[in-house]
Design an enzyme around this catalytic site. Sequence first.
Site, PDB file in Angstrom:
ATOM      1  N   LYS A 114       0.845  -1.202   0.000  1.00 10.68           N
ATOM      2  CA  LYS A 114       0.000   0.000   0.000  1.00 10.68           C
ATOM      3  C   LYS A 114       0.881   1.254   0.000  1.00 10.68           C
ATOM      4  O   LYS A 114       0.606   2.218  -0.691  1.00 10.68           O
ATOM      5  CB  LYS A 114      -0.950  -0.020   1.209  1.00 10.68           C
ATOM      6  CG  LYS A 114      -2.060  -1.051   1.017  1.00 10.68           C
ATOM      7  CD  LYS A 114      -2.869  -1.323   2.265  1.00 10.68           C
ATOM      8  CE  LYS A 114      -3.788  -2.535   1.988  1.00 10.68           C
ATOM      9  NZ  LYS A 114      -4.516  -2.998   3.160  1.00 10.68           N
ATOM     10  N   GLN A 118      -5.040  -1.931   9.215  1.00 11.23           N
ATOM     11  CA  GLN A 118      -4.763  -3.227   8.595  1.00 11.23           C
ATOM     12  C   GLN A 118      -5.337  -4.347   9.459  1.00 11.23           C
ATOM     13  O   GLN A 118      -5.075  -4.428  10.656  1.00 11.23           O
ATOM     14  CB  GLN A 118      -3.245  -3.407   8.406  1.00 11.23           C
ATOM     15  CG  GLN A 118      -2.862  -4.662   7.682  1.00 11.23           C
ATOM     16  CD  GLN A 118      -3.387  -4.723   6.245  1.00 11.23           C
ATOM     17  OE1 GLN A 118      -3.289  -3.750   5.490  1.00 11.23           O
ATOM     18  NE2 GLN A 118      -3.957  -5.855   5.861  1.00 11.23           N
ATOM     19  N   ASP A 174     -11.421   2.165   3.235  1.00  9.43           N
ATOM     20  CA  ASP A 174     -11.661   0.729   3.024  1.00  9.43           C
ATOM     21  C   ASP A 174     -13.139   0.446   2.755  1.00  9.43           C
ATOM     22  O   ASP A 174     -13.490  -0.643   2.301  1.00  9.43           O
ATOM     23  CB  ASP A 174     -11.220  -0.066   4.272  1.00  9.43           C
ATOM     24  CG  ASP A 174      -9.880  -0.754   4.066  1.00  9.43           C
ATOM     25  OD1 ASP A 174      -9.507  -0.987   2.892  1.00  9.43           O
ATOM     26  OD2 ASP A 174      -9.218  -1.080   5.075  1.00  9.43           O
TER      27      ASP A 174
END
Length: 281
Positions: free
Chosen positions: A52, A96, A119
């Site tokens: 990322k 995460q 997300d």
Amino acid sequence: MAKLIDGKAIAAQIKDECRDRVAGMKAEGIEVTLAVIQVGSDPASTVYVGNKKKACEYVGIRSLAYELPGETTESELLELIAELNGRKDVNGILVQLPLPGHIDEEKVLDAIDARKDVDGFHPQNVGALCIGKPGFVSCTPAGIIQLLKRSGVEIAGKECVVIGRSNIVGKPMALLLLRENGTVTVTHSRTKDLQEVTKRADILVAAVGKPKMITADYVKEGAVVIDVGIHRNENNKLCGDVDFESVEPLCSAITPVPGGVGPMTIAMLMNNCVESVALQQ
Ligand code: NDP
């Protein structure tokens, strides 16, 4: 022979588009910033976070890395999220997963400001998707819609069958296909006669999490098959939920594993970061 849907090429295209948009924003004095939080040092998570970061560098997004020790408490993590929620210079916040067992994942994800939830997991964004309002969409299913559209696959009016109903893939996938005017069926572990249902699909999305489960017996001739699964087989090679060898000769188009859905997830994360600026304004 089926057409291979090239996720690597389409993801590169999307990242380039994001890079151009970020450059345009920079010229107007706007910087896009993503905060990435990792708790503990799970090796797979470290790889994902690294990827990322690399994608951010490529696109021109500033990334802030918060690498917290495994013993970080839930309240410490919530405090950091509250701080990042309040910072005007932070557009996106990503935690995460998975988090260590002593931290309530749902509580943490719900604490992220929905306008920074790149997300697309926050209930407000899931609700927005459900009723067709603007918001962030979970990256993997959003990427699949891009794969279909950019490969010239018409969704409107098609029989679409999604195998799997997880919050991250199956459910948002179904909602997105519906938004594109597909006729959508969602299947799961309690579905009776799965093959009978999947054989109706013009577009079949396999997000079942079982290596090579979807064989030719599940697929109608000429279908478009999207394989979301990622597994390592007995030879440590990557494979998907679809048995590529038996399905490929039967269908009209298919995503390979690797190189299909996988690269799209990060590309769509970059896209969500770029979109976040407009959503926050
Ligand atoms: P989950 O394990 O959360 O969900 C799996 C779904 O499949 C569940 O809804 C389950 O049903 C259903 N299912 C399980 N067994 C059967 C069966 N025999 N018949 C029909 N349905 C069944 O997985 P995810 O949605 O998170 O992920 C799915 C796959 O996609 C995994 O391989 C994962 O690694 C991969 N993945 C890939 C990503 C990428 O970037 N390419 C991103 C995210 C995931 P029930 O609800 O009844 O239990």
